[in-house]
Write a protein that holds these residues in place. Structure first.
Motif, PDB file in Angstrom:
ATOM      1  N   ARG A 196      -1.423  -0.869 -11.776  1.00 36.82           N
ATOM      2  CA  ARG A 196      -2.409  -1.109 -10.713  1.00 36.82           C
ATOM      3  C   ARG A 196      -2.292  -2.541 -10.202  1.00 36.82           C
ATOM      4  NH1 ARG A 196      -8.316   0.649 -12.393  1.00 36.82           N
ATOM      5  NH2 ARG A 196      -8.721  -0.185 -10.323  1.00 36.82           N
ATOM      6  N   LEU A 197      -2.201  -3.481 -11.125  1.00 33.26           N
ATOM      7  CA  LEU A 197      -2.123  -4.876 -10.697  1.00 33.26           C
ATOM      8  C   LEU A 197      -0.782  -5.204 -10.059  1.00 33.26           C
ATOM      9  CD1 LEU A 197      -4.095  -6.787 -13.450  1.00 33.26           C
ATOM     10  CD2 LEU A 197      -4.881  -5.843 -11.284  1.00 33.26           C
ATOM     11  N   ARG A 198       0.282  -4.538 -10.464  1.00 27.57           N
ATOM     12  CA  ARG A 198       1.568  -4.711  -9.792  1.00 27.57           C
ATOM     13  C   ARG A 198       1.442  -4.291  -8.338  1.00 27.57           C
ATOM     14  NH1 ARG A 198       5.271  -2.260  -7.472  1.00 27.57           N
ATOM     15  NH2 ARG A 198       4.453  -0.209  -7.943  1.00 27.57           N
ATOM     16  N   GLN A 199       0.767  -3.163  -8.095  1.00 26.63           N
ATOM     17  CA  GLN A 199       0.572  -2.672  -6.728  1.00 26.63           C
ATOM     18  C   GLN A 199      -0.272  -3.643  -5.911  1.00 26.63           C
ATOM     19  OE1 GLN A 199      -0.989   1.315  -7.016  1.00 26.63           O
ATOM     20  NE2 GLN A 199       0.868   2.092  -8.012  1.00 26.63           N
ATOM     21  N   VAL A 200      -1.328  -4.171  -6.518  1.00 27.72           N
ATOM     22  CA  VAL A 200      -2.165  -5.152  -5.820  1.00 27.72           C
ATOM     23  C   VAL A 200      -1.332  -6.397  -5.500  1.00 27.72           C
ATOM     24  CG1 VAL A 200      -4.152  -6.697  -6.044  1.00 27.72           C
ATOM     25  CG2 VAL A 200      -4.334  -4.323  -6.799  1.00 27.72           C
ATOM     26  N   GLY A 201      -0.556  -6.862  -6.474  1.00 28.27           N
ATOM     27  CA  GLY A 201       0.299  -8.031  -6.245  1.00 28.27           C
ATOM     28  C   GLY A 201       1.281  -7.807  -5.118  1.00 28.27           C
ATOM     29  N   GLU A 202       1.865  -6.631  -5.072  1.00 29.50           N
ATOM     30  CA  GLU A 202       2.810  -6.301  -4.006  1.00 29.50           C
ATOM     31  C   GLU A 202       2.118  -6.295  -2.646  1.00 29.50           C
ATOM     32  OE1 GLU A 202       5.049  -2.266  -2.955  1.00 29.50           O
ATOM     33  OE2 GLU A 202       5.662  -3.115  -4.903  1.00 29.50           O
ATOM     34  N   ARG A 203       0.947  -5.671  -2.579  1.00 33.01           N
ATOM     35  CA  ARG A 203       0.201  -5.586  -1.311  1.00 33.01           C
ATOM     36  C   ARG A 203      -0.235  -6.974  -0.844  1.00 33.01           C
ATOM     37  NH1 ARG A 203      -5.116  -5.254  -0.960  1.00 33.01           N
ATOM     38  NH2 ARG A 203      -5.350  -4.414  -3.056  1.00 33.01           N
ATOM     39  N   LEU A 204      -0.830  -7.747  -1.733  1.00 36.04           N
ATOM     40  CA  LEU A 204      -1.293  -9.084  -1.351  1.00 36.04           C
ATOM     41  C   LEU A 204      -0.120 -10.013  -1.064  1.00 36.04           C
ATOM     42  CD1 LEU A 204      -4.260  -9.600  -3.840  1.00 36.04           C
ATOM     43  CD2 LEU A 204      -4.350  -8.916  -1.432  1.00 36.04           C
ATOM     44  N   GLY A 205       0.955  -9.870  -1.824  1.00 36.34           N
ATOM     45  CA  GLY A 205       2.151 -10.673  -1.580  1.00 36.34           C
ATOM     46  C   GLY A 205       2.719 -10.436  -0.192  1.00 36.34           C
ATOM     47  N   ARG A 206       2.784  -9.176   0.219  1.00 36.84           N
ATOM     48  CA  ARG A 206       3.269  -8.869   1.581  1.00 36.84           C
ATOM     49  C   ARG A 206       2.350  -9.475   2.623  1.00 36.84           C
ATOM     50  NH1 ARG A 206       4.275  -3.628  -0.501  1.00 36.84           N
ATOM     51  NH2 ARG A 206       2.337  -2.933   0.442  1.00 36.84           N
TER      52      ARG A 206
END
Length: 146
Positions: free
Chosen positions: A12-22
């Motif tokens: 879940r946090l990997r997905q959040v990191g990816e979304r916020l990173g983009r």
């Protein structure tokens, strides 16, 4: 097959990191420029503080030393960087925002309301230099007052 609780949270946090990173990636260049400007300002402040420290020590007051912090991500603005000055509870902050603004915060006492703030367009070097002098003088006067 469902993910175990031990792998669900990291995913879940990997997905959040990816979304916020983009989302934040588009601000990278402006933030890097803000960091470069903050490093230049910090170097000027460091040079000026060194002169202050030498003069205070020569005058018999070596205890008037002020700490100068590193340039780091701003505490309040994600798309800005800052560096701090401190002596005891006395603080001052220089913030450089990615949108092209330099803000001088304080002087103030830790635990109290920050302010006053002065903001300038990042490209107004003369105004920033003049204001920075007065800002540092006010901070040093307050920080050296018992």
């Amino acid at each position: 097959m469902s993910a175990s609780p031990q792998t669900a949270l990291p995913e879940r946090l990997r997905q959040v990191g990816e979304r916020l990173g983009r989302r934040e990636a588009e601000h990278g260049e402006a933030l890097a420029a803000a960091r470069r400007q903050a490093e230049v300002l910090r170097a000027r402040v460091a040079e000026a503080l060194e002169a202050f420290h030498r003069a205070a020590e020569a005058a018999g007051a070596p205890h008037l030393r002020v700490e100068l912090g590193p340039v780091r991500t701003d505490d309040k603005h994600l798309r800005a960087v800052q560096f701090d000055l401190g002596r005891g509870r006395h603080r001052a902050i220089v913030t450089v925002k990615s949108r092209g603004e330099v803000t001088l915060v304080g002087p103030f006492r830790a635990g109290k309301v920050e302010g006053p703030c002065l903001s300038f367009p990042a490209d107004s070097e003369g105004e920033i230099e003049t204001a920075l002098g007065g800002f540092l003088e006010r901070f040093l006067e307050e920080a050296a007052t018992p």
